[in-house]
Design a protein around this motif. Structure first.
Motif, PDB file in Angstrom:
ATOM      1  N   MET A 225      -6.547   3.355  -0.227  1.00  0.00           N
ATOM      2  CA  MET A 225      -6.421   3.085  -1.662  1.00  0.00           C
ATOM      3  C   MET A 225      -7.153   4.142  -2.495  1.00  0.00           C
ATOM      4  O   MET A 225      -6.767   4.419  -3.629  1.00  0.00           O
ATOM      5  N   LYS A 226      -8.186   4.744  -1.929  1.00  0.00           N
ATOM      6  CA  LYS A 226      -8.926   5.792  -2.630  1.00  0.00           C
ATOM      7  C   LYS A 226      -8.102   7.071  -2.788  1.00  0.00           C
ATOM      8  O   LYS A 226      -8.393   7.913  -3.635  1.00  0.00           O
TER       9      LYS A 226
ATOM     10  N   GLY B 105      -6.413  -7.566  -1.402  1.00  0.00           N
ATOM     11  CA  GLY B 105      -7.703  -8.177  -1.039  1.00  0.00           C
ATOM     12  C   GLY B 105      -7.707  -9.672  -1.248  1.00  0.00           C
ATOM     13  O   GLY B 105      -8.199 -10.430  -0.399  1.00  0.00           O
TER      14      GLY B 105
ATOM     15  N   VAL C 220      -2.816   1.154  -8.824  1.00  0.00           N
ATOM     16  CA  VAL C 220      -3.716   1.170  -7.662  1.00  0.00           C
ATOM     17  C   VAL C 220      -4.688  -0.006  -7.690  1.00  0.00           C
ATOM     18  O   VAL C 220      -4.826  -0.735  -6.695  1.00  0.00           O
ATOM     19  N   LEU C 221      -5.351  -0.211  -8.818  1.00  0.00           N
ATOM     20  CA  LEU C 221      -6.338  -1.283  -8.916  1.00  0.00           C
ATOM     21  C   LEU C 221      -5.690  -2.651  -8.727  1.00  0.00           C
ATOM     22  O   LEU C 221      -6.226  -3.514  -8.016  1.00  0.00           O
TER      23      LEU C 221
ATOM     24  N   VAL D 299       0.831  -1.214   0.000  1.00  0.00           N
ATOM     25  CA  VAL D 299       0.000   0.000   0.000  1.00  0.00           C
ATOM     26  C   VAL D 299       0.864   1.263   0.000  1.00  0.00           C
ATOM     27  O   VAL D 299       0.631   2.197  -0.779  1.00  0.00           O
TER      28      VAL D 299
ATOM     29  N   ALA E 276      -4.794  -3.093  -5.032  1.00  0.00           N
ATOM     30  CA  ALA E 276      -6.021  -3.297  -4.240  1.00  0.00           C
ATOM     31  C   ALA E 276      -6.542  -4.718  -4.400  1.00  0.00           C
ATOM     32  O   ALA E 276      -6.889  -5.377  -3.402  1.00  0.00           O
TER      33      ALA E 276
ATOM     34  N   VAL F 155      -6.823  -0.278   4.703  1.00  0.00           N
ATOM     35  CA  VAL F 155      -6.473  -0.359   3.277  1.00  0.00           C
ATOM     36  C   VAL F 155      -7.499   0.313   2.352  1.00  0.00           C
ATOM     37  O   VAL F 155      -7.121   1.181   1.557  1.00  0.00           O
ATOM     38  N   PRO F 156      -8.805  -0.056   2.397  1.00  0.00           N
ATOM     39  CA  PRO F 156      -9.742   0.506   1.407  1.00  0.00           C
ATOM     40  C   PRO F 156      -9.777   2.032   1.346  1.00  0.00           C
ATOM     41  O   PRO F 156      -9.673   2.599   0.252  1.00  0.00           O
TER      42      PRO F 156
END
Length: 299
Positions: A178-179, A194, A186-187, A156, A190, A174-175
């Motif tokens: 990540m935004k 996950g 990034v995607l 991250v 993520a 994390v979520p």
């Protein structure tokens, strides 16, 4: 970005924040005292110096450290107007919360294996769960938790953060982070984080289920009802904690229809950061007769 601002509780009415503070403070103190009492009881009572209770002691330590990584900062932010957290402190909080969280899951899995050996292979129990073997299992659990914490945090925080610095959460999770990240990866990061976390947790859960499938089969073969009850009673507290732990963990993936976005996410996060650690010492002390009697004596 050199610092982040944790705005998790900013959407709640201001008059509720002192109420949240008092409630979460009492729950946190109870969590600390409950786990410390369990540790002190196991340490002082020689009859509890067995693999099952030594694993419970290690579980209590991981739980205390997990809550220590998240809740004090959350309590401070509930009463403070300055909710900024430095980049390094945010990364540290993520590392320690993931390390102790995964260590907790690994230790629950090891405890399931311990009950499996005790009930299904009692003659080999002292060999398979020797003090050295037990220490190795605990050490591997802590090592595995540390690896997971390092893996997630490094993935991250290697991403560039630009623009906004407001984290829509009460800790560095994390979520919401990540935004705030930018870049082409990034995607992928993520999805990777996950997937790895989900697979590890699901693997632990399936191993526990497998252990209990063999345990139930062994218990059903015991001829006397008293024998079956005695065998199952040694597993009851662990099984209850596993159900609570994974039930609340699975809630993360469920969208609350009545609560949208931030408030719903915050309330969901409270279940696995405050409520689950609060319930664990209660379950272990009430469901385990031997520990309950020893705790009364120690207290």
């Amino acid at each position: 970005v050199s610092e982040f601002i944790l705005i998790g509780f900013s959407t709640f009415p201001q008059h509720l924040l002192p109420v949240f503070f008092l409630l979460f403070l009492l729950m946190y103190l109870f969590t600390l005292l409950g786990n410390l009492l369990i540790m002190a009881t196991i340490w002082s009572e020689r009859s509890l110096h067995t693999p099952m209770y030594l694993l419970l002691c290690a579980l209590s330590i991981s739980e205390v450290l997990y809550t220590f990584a998240i809740i004090p900062r959350m309590l401070a932010d509930l009463l403070s107007t300055d909710r900024s957290i430095s980049f390094t402190a945010c990364a540290s909080q993520m590392f320690f919360s993931f390390t102790f969280g995964f260590t907790h899951s690994f230790l629950l899995t090891v405890m399931g294996y311990d009950r499996y050996v005790a009930i299904c292979h009692p003659l080999h129990y002292n060999v398979l769960m020797s003090p050295r073997g037990c220490a190795c299992l605990v050490a591997w659990s802590w090592a595995g938790g540390s690896v997971m914490g390092l893996l997630v945090t490094s993935a991250v925080f290697h991403l560039p953060f630009c623009g906004l610095s407001e984290v829509h959460h009460f800790f560095c999770h994390v979520p919401p982070l990540m935004k705030l990240a930018c870049g082409n990866n990034v995607l992928g990061v993520a999805l990777g984080v996950g997937l790895v976390c989900s697979m590890v947790l699901l693997g632990c859960f399936l191993l526990i289920l497998l252990s209990y499938a063999f345990i139930v089969a062994a218990i059903l073969r015991i001829p006397s009802a008293e024998g079956r009850h005695k065998a199952f009673s040694t597993c009851a507290s662990h099984l209850t904690v596993v159900v609570v732990h994974y039930s609340f963990a699975s809630v993360i993936y469920v969208k609350l229809t009545g609560l949208h976005s931030q408030q719903g996410n915050i309330l969901i996060a409270i279940t696995y950061t405050v409520l689950t650690p609060f319930l664990s010492p209660i379950i272990f002390s009430l469901r385990n007769k031997e520990l309950k009697n020893a705790m009364k004596k120690t207290f």
